[in-house]
Scaffold this active site. Structure first.
Site, mmCIF file in Angstrom:
data_model
loop_
_atom_site.group_PDB
_atom_site.id
_atom_site.type_symbol
_atom_site.label_atom_id
_atom_site.label_comp_id
_atom_site.label_asym_id
_atom_site.label_seq_id
_atom_site.Cartn_x
_atom_site.Cartn_y
_atom_site.Cartn_z
ATOM 1 N N PRO A 10 0.832 -1.206 0.000
ATOM 2 C CA PRO A 10 0.000 0.000 0.000
ATOM 3 C C PRO A 10 0.865 1.253 0.000
ATOM 4 C CG PRO A 10 0.033 -0.997 2.180
ATOM 5 C CD PRO A 10 0.759 -1.939 1.274
ATOM 6 N N MET A 11 0.579 2.165 -0.920
ATOM 7 C CA MET A 11 1.356 3.402 -1.031
ATOM 8 C C MET A 11 0.413 4.562 -1.311
ATOM 9 S SD MET A 11 4.575 1.972 -3.259
ATOM 10 C CE MET A 11 3.521 0.883 -4.239
ATOM 11 N N GLY A 34 -2.721 -0.905 11.018
ATOM 12 C CA GLY A 34 -2.355 -0.809 12.435
ATOM 13 C C GLY A 34 -0.883 -0.516 12.615
ATOM 14 N N ALA A 35 -0.299 0.308 11.726
ATOM 15 C CA ALA A 35 1.149 0.544 11.731
ATOM 16 C C ALA A 35 1.468 2.031 11.707
ATOM 17 C CB ALA A 35 1.782 -0.143 10.525
ATOM 18 N N TYR A 55 -0.216 5.496 13.211
ATOM 19 C CA TYR A 55 -1.591 5.911 12.973
ATOM 20 C C TYR A 55 -2.485 5.381 14.106
ATOM 21 C CZ TYR A 55 0.339 7.343 8.519
ATOM 22 O OH TYR A 55 1.107 7.947 7.555
#
Length: 369
Positions: free
Chosen positions: A33-34, A173-174, A177
């Site tokens: 994801p970017m 969950g990283a 955030y």
């Protein structure tokens, strides 16, 4: 040039299917994801659909979308990031799913609440304890009502993902955030049931996972992205030891996480002393669940550090990645910047042609190539 032996090994390790829940992907290559900031008013357009479909057509087995905001006023932080609510945004995502499936790929959305990482002051940033990533006072500590409404918003988004035809969903969950800020003692200073020991710090995430599981079908796979590092704080750790990490993750497994996406900046670095395992390797060992590794795959340096974004990164081999796959350290490999510079990276990797890929240059961020 890559040798015939190397090509055979690459295909043996990367070009094999993987199944979790009702999702089966054709190979072990995922798109990381970017955030692209290319969805005006939060609506992913035809160019976004083409951008993802281009990777699917070039043998990316699983696409994890850029972070997409749940329906919570304080969830968003940046302009032109797609929403995962509202008729127009969801219609845009339906087209993304259709185009990726037509190209032969699988796709899951990353569901996101940014927490304290907000550029706007209104509404106030939401966090466990009104503490920012560097210890500053910021935003507001969430009330029980705030927590309950946010949990419900994540569940609503996951249900929408299944309804639109996505192949699963990922919870972000990283990186400091919102969900991660509850996991990390640096930002979670609560004294109620959501703070304190690792299991209590995991409670907010657990409630989200439980609500999502109740909102989707049993076979709809739920991925959970976690990291030690935070945006701008690369030495931070949610767990100082494997034992502490186990205490954080065990409740998430019990709640219904199907796979973990362990975000590191350099996949080849060991996570804890005394073992060569990276973070994804430790998570798999502790939980028994499938894991996704990520971090500078195909490139020679991390994307960001104390000096900010790296403007360039040279092409690097993947021999060590293959070594770790051969040891069953993790299950999927998420490729980021190399896939931005080379939409056909997966095709070339599977054919043993990585020497034909181009280096990453930050200029590629200016468009959806």
């Amino acid at each position: 040039m890559t040798s015939v032996v190397d090509t055979t090994r690459i295909r043996r390790l990367l070009d094999r299917p993987f199944t979790v829940g009702d999702l089966t992907v054709a190979n072990r290559v995922a798109m990381a994801p970017m955030t692209r900031n290319m969805s005006p008013d939060g609506v992913p357009g035809a160019d976004v659909a083409e951008y993802y479909a281009r990777r699917a057509a070039n043998n990316v087995g699983l696409i994890v979308t850029e972070g997409t905001y749940i329906n919570r006023p304080a969830a968003g932080a940046y302009d032109n990031v797609p929403h995962f609510y509202g008729e127009q945004s969801l219609a845009g995502w339906a087209n993304v799913v259709e185009q990726v499936h037509l190209a032969g790929g699988k796709i899951i959305p990353q569901l996101w609440h940014t927490g304290v990482a907000r550029t706007a002051t209104e509404p106030p940033a939401e966090s466990p304890s009104a503490v920012g990533l560097t210890g500053e006072a910021t935003g507001k500590a969430m009330t029980q009502r705030d927590i309950d409404e946010t949990v419900a918003a994540f569940a609503e988004a996951a249900a929408a993902a299944e309804r639109l035809g996505f192949d699963g969903a990922e919870l972000h969950g990283a990186h400091g955030y919102l969900i991660d800020s509850f996991l990390w003692s640096g930002t979670n200073q609560r004294t109620d049931g959501y703070g304190g020991d690792p299991a209590s710090r995991a409670r907010f995430a657990v409630e989200i996972v439980e609500a999502v599981r109740a909102a989707v079908s049993p076979g709809f796979p739920l991925f959970f992205r976690l990291s030690q590092w935070k945006s701008g704080n690369y030495e931070a750790k949610i767990a100082a030891s494997a034992g502490e990490l186990d205490q954080l993750l065990a409740p998430l497994v019990d709640a219904g996480v199907d796979a973990f996406h362990a975000s590191t900046r350099r996949y080849w670095l060991p996570e804890f002393a005394g073992s060569d395992l990276n973070l994804a390797g430790w998570v798999k060992k502790l939980t028994g669940k499938p894991t996704v590794t990520v971090g500078s795959i195909g490139l020679d340096q991390e994307f960001v550090g104390a000096g900010g974004w790296q403007k360039q990164a040279a092409v690097a081999g993947i021999d060590q990645l293959l070594d770790r796959l051969e040891r069953d350290e993790f299950d999927l490999v998420a490729v980021g910047r190399a896939l931005l510079a080379n939409p056909d990276w997966a095709t070339k990797a599977l054919q043993g042609r990585l020497d034909e890929t181009t280096a990453f240059d930050r200029a590629v961020l200016k468009s959806l190539n």
